[in-house]
Design an enzyme around this catalytic site. Structure first.
Site, PDB file in Angstrom:
ATOM      1  N   ASP A 160      -1.849  10.485  -6.203  1.00  0.00           N
ATOM      2  CA  ASP A 160      -3.243  11.008  -6.455  1.00  0.00           C
ATOM      3  C   ASP A 160      -3.788  10.786  -8.117  1.00  0.00           C
ATOM      4  O   ASP A 160      -2.909  11.316  -9.129  1.00  0.00           O
ATOM      5  CB  ASP A 160      -3.355  12.491  -6.078  1.00  0.00           C
ATOM      6  CG  ASP A 160      -4.698  13.094  -5.925  1.00  0.00           C
ATOM      7  OD1 ASP A 160      -5.588  12.638  -7.018  1.00  0.00           O
ATOM      8  OD2 ASP A 160      -4.854  13.913  -5.222  1.00  0.00           O
ATOM      9  N   ASP A 196      -4.307   1.777  -8.243  1.00  0.00           N
ATOM     10  CA  ASP A 196      -5.664   1.143  -8.303  1.00  0.00           C
ATOM     11  C   ASP A 196      -6.830   1.699  -9.032  1.00  0.00           C
ATOM     12  O   ASP A 196      -7.908   1.343  -9.234  1.00  0.00           O
ATOM     13  CB  ASP A 196      -6.054   0.870  -7.253  1.00  0.00           C
ATOM     14  CG  ASP A 196      -6.566   2.030  -6.217  1.00  0.00           C
ATOM     15  OD1 ASP A 196      -6.132   3.026  -6.713  1.00  0.00           O
ATOM     16  OD2 ASP A 196      -7.457   1.833  -5.349  1.00  0.00           O
ATOM     17  N   GLU A 236      -3.862   0.714  -0.921  1.00  0.00           N
ATOM     18  CA  GLU A 236      -4.198  -0.489  -2.056  1.00  0.00           C
ATOM     19  C   GLU A 236      -5.404  -1.369  -1.424  1.00  0.00           C
ATOM     20  O   GLU A 236      -6.192  -2.064  -1.894  1.00  0.00           O
ATOM     21  CB  GLU A 236      -3.172  -1.693  -1.920  1.00  0.00           C
ATOM     22  CG  GLU A 236      -3.363  -2.782  -2.709  1.00  0.00           C
ATOM     23  CD  GLU A 236      -1.850  -3.371  -3.231  1.00  0.00           C
ATOM     24  OE1 GLU A 236      -1.902  -4.350  -4.028  1.00  0.00           O
ATOM     25  OE2 GLU A 236      -0.831  -3.070  -2.716  1.00  0.00           O
TER      26      GLU A 236
END
Length: 260
Positions: A160, A196, A236
């Protein structure tokens, strides 16, 4: 004549598993501790199939992180080298890595009940005897249940990001977490993170490069190419669809830890 209405099902006592023999909610009773946890609780519907896997396979392949006693990983994984994975979502990537490398045990930690059931099902259908599913807080697992130098690797994929500035302190990759994890890793063990979320990647890189217990595998001190053993995860794919750039960070634990 008034027909009798069916009585409401009895409420499940607090702490009792949702599925007989399955994972326990907050097994270590850590909800009252004021500290960073390795997870963010989520409520999701468990399918009939996932529930069946939890009931049937948890006693054999599941582990509640209750903070009671030290784990014998050699016995649990028949002497295989063991990698700890913190946060596995629905478990598809974990199962794929376990199938590709049957000579490595994966202790996969998450609190997401549907994901726990799904990974157990994937493991059974794939004959993956090198996977164990742990339920609870990985901080307690590292702090109280894993012996020194018992892990050959640590994976934290897409944790997170806690994007709001006031929540950055909740991010798991922090100096205190690295200091806790380092003694449980063998010298040379690989810590592999992926995210990401660009600002989190930058913070991870800064924290890891500054920590004396870890060395960057990249000579330039930057991000690493995605290693072939890490498959694309569900998170992802979602990030790539949004145009996010995924960063991998590969660090090794140093041979001698600095004095406390």
């Amino acid at each position: 004549m008034v027909s009798e209405q069916p009585s409401a099902p009895a409420r499940r006592p607090k702490g009792e598993p949702r599925f007989p023999g399955g994972p326990v909610a907050d097994p270590a009773g850590s909800h009252h501790e004021r500290r960073i946890r390795s997870f963010q609780p989520r409520r999701s519907r468990v399918t009939t199939g996932q529930g069946e896997y939890l009931e049937r396979l948890w006693p054999q392949w599941g582990l509640d992180i209750d903070g009671q006693g030290t784990l014998d990983l050699d016995a649990m994984f028949d002497g295989l080298p063991v990698v700890l994975e913190i946060g596995f979502g629905m478990g598809e990537a974990t199962a794929e890595m376990a199938a590709a490398d049957p000579g490595t045990g994966i202790l996969a930690v998450d609190v997401h009940t549907p994901g726990q059931g799904n990974l157990l099902g994937l493991a059974e259908r794939g004959g993956l005897t090198n996977v164990r599913v742990a339920n609870g807080d990985a901080i307690i697992l590292l702090r109280e249940m894993l012996p020194p130098q018992s892990l050959d690797g640590l994976r934290v994929y897409f944790p997170d990001p806690w994007p709001k500035a006031r929540h950055h302190k909740r991010r798991i990759i922090q100096p205190d977490f690295l200091t806790l994890a380092a003694p449980r890793l063998k010298p040379g063990a690989v810590l592999h993170c992926a995210t990401d979320w660009e600002p989190y990647a930058e913070q991870m890189l800064e924290v890891l490069n500054a920590h004396p217990a870890f060395e960057n595998t990249q000579a330039d001190g930057g991000y690493a190419p995605r290693p072939g053993f890490r498959p694309l995860t569900r998170f992802e794919g979602q990030g790539l669809d949004k145009g996010h750039v995924v960063h991998d960070l590969l660090f090794t634990r140093v041979a001698e830890l600095p004095a406390a």
